[in-house]
Design an enzyme around this catalytic site. Sequence first.
Site, PDB file in Angstrom:
ATOM      1  N   HIS A  61      -0.859  11.328  -1.933  1.00 35.02           N
ATOM      2  CA  HIS A  61      -2.147  10.917  -1.378  1.00 35.02           C
ATOM      3  C   HIS A  61      -3.008  12.071  -0.901  1.00 35.02           C
ATOM      4  CE1 HIS A  61      -4.968   9.577   1.761  1.00 35.02           C
ATOM      5  NE2 HIS A  61      -5.080   8.477   1.034  1.00 35.02           N
ATOM      6  N   HIS A  70       0.840  -1.205   0.000  1.00 37.06           N
ATOM      7  CA  HIS A  70       0.000   0.000   0.000  1.00 37.06           C
ATOM      8  C   HIS A  70       0.870   1.248   0.000  1.00 37.06           C
ATOM      9  CE1 HIS A  70      -2.986   2.766   2.188  1.00 37.06           C
ATOM     10  NE2 HIS A  70      -3.500   2.552   1.001  1.00 37.06           N
ATOM     11  N   GLU A  97       0.500  -0.599  -4.782  1.00 36.65           N
ATOM     12  CA  GLU A  97      -0.521   0.411  -5.090  1.00 36.65           C
ATOM     13  C   GLU A  97       0.071   1.775  -4.800  1.00 36.65           C
ATOM     14  OE1 GLU A  97      -3.889   3.075  -3.408  1.00 36.65           O
ATOM     15  OE2 GLU A  97      -1.961   2.455  -2.546  1.00 36.65           O
ATOM     16  N   ASP A 125      -1.048   6.319  -5.256  1.00 36.60           N
ATOM     17  CA  ASP A 125      -2.068   7.325  -5.588  1.00 36.60           C
ATOM     18  C   ASP A 125      -1.466   8.339  -6.546  1.00 36.60           C
ATOM     19  OD1 ASP A 125      -3.852   6.386  -3.335  1.00 36.60           O
ATOM     20  OD2 ASP A 125      -2.097   7.014  -2.207  1.00 36.60           O
ATOM     21  N   GLU A 139      -3.978   4.171  -8.467  1.00 34.38           N
ATOM     22  CA  GLU A 139      -5.220   4.757  -7.965  1.00 34.38           C
ATOM     23  C   GLU A 139      -5.281   6.226  -8.374  1.00 34.38           C
ATOM     24  OE1 GLU A 139      -6.098   4.802  -3.675  1.00 34.38           O
ATOM     25  OE2 GLU A 139      -7.525   6.389  -4.173  1.00 34.38           O
TER      26      GLU A 139
END
Length: 242
Positions: free
Chosen positions: A53, A11, A38, A40, A113
């Site tokens: 993020h 993450h 993952e 952002d 993401e």
Amino acid sequence: MRNDIPFIIGHRGAARHAPENTLASIRRAAQLGAKWVEFDVKLSRDGVLILFHDDTLARTTDGAGRPEDPSFEQLGRLDAGSWFSPDFAGERIPSLVEAIQLLIELGLGGNVEIKPAPGQARETALAVAAVLGAEWAHDQAPPVVSSFSEEALEVFAEARPDADRALLVGRLPKDWRARADRLGCSAVHMSDKAATKKNVSAVLEAGFAVRVYTINDPGRMVALRRLGVQSVFTDDPAIRPS
Ligand code: G3P
Ligand code: MG
């Protein structure tokens, strides 16, 4: 449903071990054994996709204000590592292009993401479509693109109808199936809270993959795997479900 995605997805890279959404965090995830990560992405003022993020720069850099306001060059002068540990002093906010190049070098898969700044869903999604089209290696496992912004997913789907997409939700809406179908998603990414037996079963029975964030407890990992969850996003890819 694709079956090439591992159970553990780092993450924001390996957020427990390194400053989130940096190249160091991706490297650390790989060192800890993660095969996928993952992160952002949003746009800088001058249209460069960056890994970031929050809505503001305060928590994870030595800057202030909103991440979409400075240019990429200005963002590059910020220290995105010292807040986490002096060991990471000088770590920079990376671009999506830099992150993809690192994924290719390390042989990692990725969940991009899309986390657009307010009002920027369309241009952010189009930029992601362009960068993935240009940069992703053809022999690399195709990335999964997800977003809480259905507008971003819709625009991305129009630009890259063939690319793998996931509906990303905190709570599973009653009409999740209609939303996922409309956006051509192959998976639902849901919060730990949403990942009840009932919800997970319903999504699986409809033929979608389920991936759950953010799971840092090995026991919970085991329980989710028993429910048929394909992957968990974890800040600590060193954890092995036990
Ligand atoms: O993509 C899964 C997860 O990262 C969504 O929540 O806030 O950590 O981006 P957040
Ligand atoms: Mg995220």
